[in-house]
Scaffold this active site. Structure first.
Site, PDB file in Angstrom:
ATOM      1  N   LYS A  79       5.067  26.171 -12.907  1.00  0.00           N
ATOM      2  CA  LYS A  79       5.218  25.125 -11.887  1.00  0.00           C
ATOM      3  C   LYS A  79       6.697  24.888 -11.669  1.00  0.00           C
ATOM      4  CE  LYS A  79       3.304  21.762  -9.468  1.00  0.00           C
ATOM      5  NZ  LYS A  79       4.129  22.264  -8.361  1.00  0.00           N
ATOM      6  N   LYS A 103      10.169  20.384 -19.239  1.00  0.00           N
ATOM      7  CA  LYS A 103       9.750  19.129 -18.591  1.00  0.00           C
ATOM      8  C   LYS A 103       8.224  19.016 -18.568  1.00  0.00           C
ATOM      9  CE  LYS A 103      12.262  18.050 -15.064  1.00  0.00           C
ATOM     10  NZ  LYS A 103      12.850  17.828 -13.717  1.00  0.00           N
ATOM     11  N   LYS A 115      10.977  28.274 -11.094  1.00  0.00           N
ATOM     12  CA  LYS A 115      11.821  27.707 -10.040  1.00  0.00           C
ATOM     13  C   LYS A 115      12.092  28.798  -9.030  1.00  0.00           C
ATOM     14  CE  LYS A 115      13.732  23.647  -9.311  1.00  0.00           C
ATOM     15  NZ  LYS A 115      13.236  22.344  -9.739  1.00  0.00           N
ATOM     16  N   THR A 199       9.033  10.175  -8.751  1.00  0.00           N
ATOM     17  CA  THR A 199      10.143  10.427  -9.686  1.00  0.00           C
ATOM     18  C   THR A 199      10.886   9.125  -9.981  1.00  0.00           C
ATOM     19  OG1 THR A 199      10.293  12.643  -8.769  1.00  0.00           O
ATOM     20  CG2 THR A 199      12.116  11.930 -10.143  1.00  0.00           C
ATOM     21  N   ASN A 230      15.794  10.079  -2.534  1.00  0.00           N
ATOM     22  CA  ASN A 230      14.404   9.878  -2.964  1.00  0.00           C
ATOM     23  C   ASN A 230      14.346   9.207  -4.348  1.00  0.00           C
ATOM     24  OD1 ASN A 230      12.063  10.997  -4.709  1.00  0.00           O
ATOM     25  ND2 ASN A 230      11.285  11.112  -2.630  1.00  0.00           N
ATOM     26  N   SER A 359       2.742  15.735  -9.002  1.00  0.00           N
ATOM     27  CA  SER A 359       2.424  17.055  -8.432  1.00  0.00           C
ATOM     28  C   SER A 359       1.195  17.627  -9.141  1.00  0.00           C
ATOM     29  CB  SER A 359       3.592  18.026  -8.609  1.00  0.00           C
ATOM     30  OG  SER A 359       4.467  17.952  -7.520  1.00  0.00           O
TER      31      SER A 359
HETATM   32  P1  NAD Z   1      18.104  13.357  -2.285  1.00  0.00           P
HETATM   33  O1  NAD Z   1      18.714  14.450  -1.517  1.00  0.00           O
HETATM   34  O2  NAD Z   1      16.951  12.605  -1.715  1.00  0.00           O
HETATM   35  O3  NAD Z   1      19.218  12.269  -2.696  1.00  0.00           O
HETATM   36  C1  NAD Z   1      20.422  12.616  -3.308  1.00  0.00           C
HETATM   37  C2  NAD Z   1      21.325  11.401  -3.299  1.00  0.00           C
HETATM   38  O4  NAD Z   1      22.510  11.717  -4.016  1.00  0.00           O
HETATM   39  C3  NAD Z   1      21.750  10.972  -1.882  1.00  0.00           C
HETATM   40  O5  NAD Z   1      21.753   9.565  -1.806  1.00  0.00           O
HETATM   41  C4  NAD Z   1      23.181  11.502  -1.803  1.00  0.00           C
HETATM   42  O6  NAD Z   1      23.988  10.777  -0.922  1.00  0.00           O
HETATM   43  C5  NAD Z   1      23.627  11.287  -3.223  1.00  0.00           C
HETATM   44  N1  NAD Z   1      24.818  12.056  -3.533  1.00  0.00           N
HETATM   45  C6  NAD Z   1      25.104  13.330  -3.200  1.00  0.00           C
HETATM   46  N2  NAD Z   1      26.350  13.638  -3.586  1.00  0.00           N
HETATM   47  C7  NAD Z   1      26.846  12.524  -4.188  1.00  0.00           C
HETATM   48  C8  NAD Z   1      28.075  12.210  -4.783  1.00  0.00           C
HETATM   49  N3  NAD Z   1      29.055  13.102  -4.836  1.00  0.00           N
HETATM   50  N4  NAD Z   1      28.250  10.971  -5.305  1.00  0.00           N
HETATM   51  C9  NAD Z   1      27.268  10.045  -5.233  1.00  0.00           C
HETATM   52  N5  NAD Z   1      26.077  10.288  -4.676  1.00  0.00           N
HETATM   53  C10 NAD Z   1      25.866  11.520  -4.155  1.00  0.00           C
HETATM   54  O7  NAD Z   1      17.715  14.028  -3.702  1.00  0.00           O
HETATM   55  P2  NAD Z   1      16.672  13.491  -4.750  1.00  0.00           P
HETATM   56  O8  NAD Z   1      15.357  14.145  -4.497  1.00  0.00           O
HETATM   57  O9  NAD Z   1      16.768  12.008  -4.854  1.00  0.00           O
HETATM   58  O10 NAD Z   1      17.242  14.181  -6.074  1.00  0.00           O
HETATM   59  C11 NAD Z   1      18.311  13.621  -6.802  1.00  0.00           C
HETATM   60  C12 NAD Z   1      18.363  14.286  -8.158  1.00  0.00           C
HETATM   61  O11 NAD Z   1      17.111  14.106  -8.820  1.00  0.00           O
HETATM   62  C13 NAD Z   1      18.608  15.797  -8.152  1.00  0.00           C
HETATM   63  O12 NAD Z   1      19.324  16.130  -9.318  1.00  0.00           O
HETATM   64  C14 NAD Z   1      17.204  16.369  -8.243  1.00  0.00           C
HETATM   65  O13 NAD Z   1      17.184  17.690  -8.782  1.00  0.00           O
HETATM   66  C15 NAD Z   1      16.588  15.368  -9.198  1.00  0.00           C
HETATM   67  N6  NAD Z   1      15.120  15.334  -9.171  1.00  0.00           N
HETATM   68  C16 NAD Z   1      14.446  15.014  -8.019  1.00  0.00           C
HETATM   69  C17 NAD Z   1      13.062  14.962  -8.054  1.00  0.00           C
HETATM   70  C18 NAD Z   1      12.272  14.554  -6.827  1.00  0.00           C
HETATM   71  O14 NAD Z   1      11.035  14.422  -6.947  1.00  0.00           O
HETATM   72  N7  NAD Z   1      12.895  14.281  -5.691  1.00  0.00           N
HETATM   73  C19 NAD Z   1      12.357  15.260  -9.233  1.00  0.00           C
HETATM   74  C20 NAD Z   1      13.073  15.566 -10.384  1.00  0.00           C
HETATM   75  C21 NAD Z   1      14.463  15.599 -10.339  1.00  0.00           C
END
Ligand code: NAD
Length: 425
Positions: A79, A103, A115, A199, A230, A359
């Site tokens: 996954k 995870k 991935k 998340t 998100n 998921s």
């Molecule tokens: P997203 O694209 O929805 O949001 C990312 C956020 O980070 C945005 O607000 C962006 O402006 C901010 N950002 C980017 N560069 C930045 C910087 N230099 N300084 C400060 N803020 C900054 O992404 P997401 O889905 O929220 O994912 C965020 C993290 O969580 C990633 O590492 C992702 O791999 C991890 N993650 C996400 C999920 C999921 O279900 N969405 C699950 C597990 C892990």
């Protein structure tokens, strides 16, 4: 297309995959993991690279690099998400696939880890080009994916939209309607209620569990959240609903602090009207972005990028508790500083596993053809997260180690048992 085993391409010591293996080694030594299982986990099960020709809007064909790494299938089908970004490469996809193995095992899901990714700049492509690219990727990976084999999902640069195209392409190829082959789908195509916030919800549940262990009341706690996408926006909203005072928020456009607390609902409404960015928000004082992580707070939630907590700022962080919403926000060298300073870190492979947990619920609902209410999803999610947190906390206690290494140990215990039960080959 070429399929090969990982050890054929020795990764450099600076590689992300090597960094994952370094933490694996620490955990393996502490728990006395069998050498055979360690060797298996150091070599991903399958790596596929594909050249993806796409007809661009200018009438010319462009060829993109596509990757899929299945790291482990010891516990169940693999996954993991599909990332669209310019820095996608073999090493990064291998590391992210291995993280998914750990995870899923920490969250006690019946999955291995995988991935995928495409080296591309999705923001520079039209919707039509993205659709053709997504379909081309599925054609290349058709023998890898399968509802009981390998189940992709969105990651950075992809969303329910891409999953819908990919599902359609897969179903056309197989001639069957198999919604469970992909998760993170739009609700209308078999997605799960609650997936969007999952998340962030997992971050909230892990934070509350950790606060309970520390004997702290959420209503007496202040928090800073980096990232307002998100994960960050849902985490900030759900934490504030539990009484936590959110004093700092930030994204790539601006960072803000207000010791009296920030109205998170107002910040979310502001970002929604402002291209999902916080720049110009007036509910708090703007601060330099480098200040956010080291601002005064009890709980720090990095929920944006990898490698943001380093040796320098780790020495200045004021929080007592860090809950990692992002993947890989803390570099290994900073772990040492945080441990010395007795700052509790709830690691990414536990703290952000709420997304893959829902998921999994989506996949279960697809298989059953029966869909749950959002309340049912949330209840089941919270229960799974609390259980996972408890298991990791108990191992941290038992092995006298950090939550991060304890999370690896918790995962490895499950994987080792599965490998041993399957027997020799
Ligand atoms: P997203 O694209 O929805 O949001 C990312 C956020 O980070 C945005 O607000 C962006 O402006 C901010 N950002 C980017 N560069 C930045 C910087 N230099 N300084 C400060 N803020 C900054 O992404 P997401 O889905 O929220 O994912 C965020 C993290 O969580 C990633 O590492 C992702 O791999 C991890 N993650 C996400 C999920 C999921 O279900 N969405 C699950 C597990 C892990």
């Amino acid at each position: 297309m070429s399929t090969k085993t990982a050890n054929a391409e020795a990764a450099s010591h600076e590689s992300m995959f090597e960094a994952v293996l370094a933490r694996l080694d620490v955990a393996a030594k502490l728990m006395n993991l069998s050498d055979d299982v360690k060797t298996i986990l150091k070599n991903p099960v399958k790596q596929v690279q594909a050249s993806l020709p796409v007809l661009m809007d200018n009438g010319k064909v462009q060829v993109f690099e596509g990757y899929r790494v299945v790291h482990s299938v010891a516990v169940g089908p693999s996954k993991g998400g599909i990332r669209y970004a310019m820095d996608v490469n073999q090493d990064e996809v291998m590391a992210l696939a291995a993280w998914m193995t750990f995870k899923c095992a920490v969250a006690n899901l019946p999955y291995g880890g995988a991935k995928g990714g495409i080296k591309c700049d999705p923001r520079a492509m039209s919707v039509g080009e993205l659709e053709r690219l997504s379909r081309s990727y599925v054609r290349a990976m058709k023998d890898v994916f399968g509802v009981n084999k390998d189940i992709p999902a969105p990651d950075m640069g992809t969303s329910g939209r891409e999953m819908a195209w990919m599902l359609d392409e897969f179903n056309r190829i197989t001639g069957e309607d198999s919604p469970g082959v992909i998760t993170g789908k739009p609700i209308a195509l078999g997605g799960s209620l609650g997936r969007d916030a999952a998340t962030g919800r997992g971050v909230m549940v892990n934070s509350l569990e950790a606060l309970k262990k520390l004997g702290l009341n959420p209503k007496d706690i202040t928090a800073v959240v980096q990232g307002f996408g998100n994960v960050g926006s849902h985490a900030a909203r759900l934490l504030s609903e539990k009484g936590v005072k959110i004093v700092g928020i930030g994204d790539h456009t601006a960072s803000f602090y207000n010791e009296n607390g920030i109205d998170i609902k107002a910040a979310i409404e502001y970002a929604a009207k402002n291209k999902n960015t916080l720049k110009g928000f007036t509910g708090a004082t703007e601060i330099p972005s480098g200040q956010l992580l080291i601002s005064k707070c009890d709980l720090l939630v990095p929920a944006a990028l990898q490698n943001v907590i380093n040796e320098d700022n780790a020495a200045k962080i004021q929080a007592k508790l860090i809950v990692e919403g992002a993947n890989g926000p803390t570099i290994p060298e900073a772990d040492h500083v945080l441990n010395e300073r007795k700052i509790i870190v709830v690691p990414d492979i536990l703290a952000n596993s709420g997304g893959v947990t829902v998921s999994y619920f989506e996949w279960v609902q697809n298989k059953a053809g029966y869909y749950w209410t959002e309340q049912e999803v949330n209840l089941k999610h919270d229960h799974k997260m609390e259980e996972a947190f408890g298991n990791v906390w108990a191992n941290a206690d038992k092995f006298k180690t950090s939550m991060r290494i304890a999370a690896y140990i918790t995962a490895l215990q499950k994987i080792e048992l599965a490998v041993k039960l399957k027997g020799n080959y």
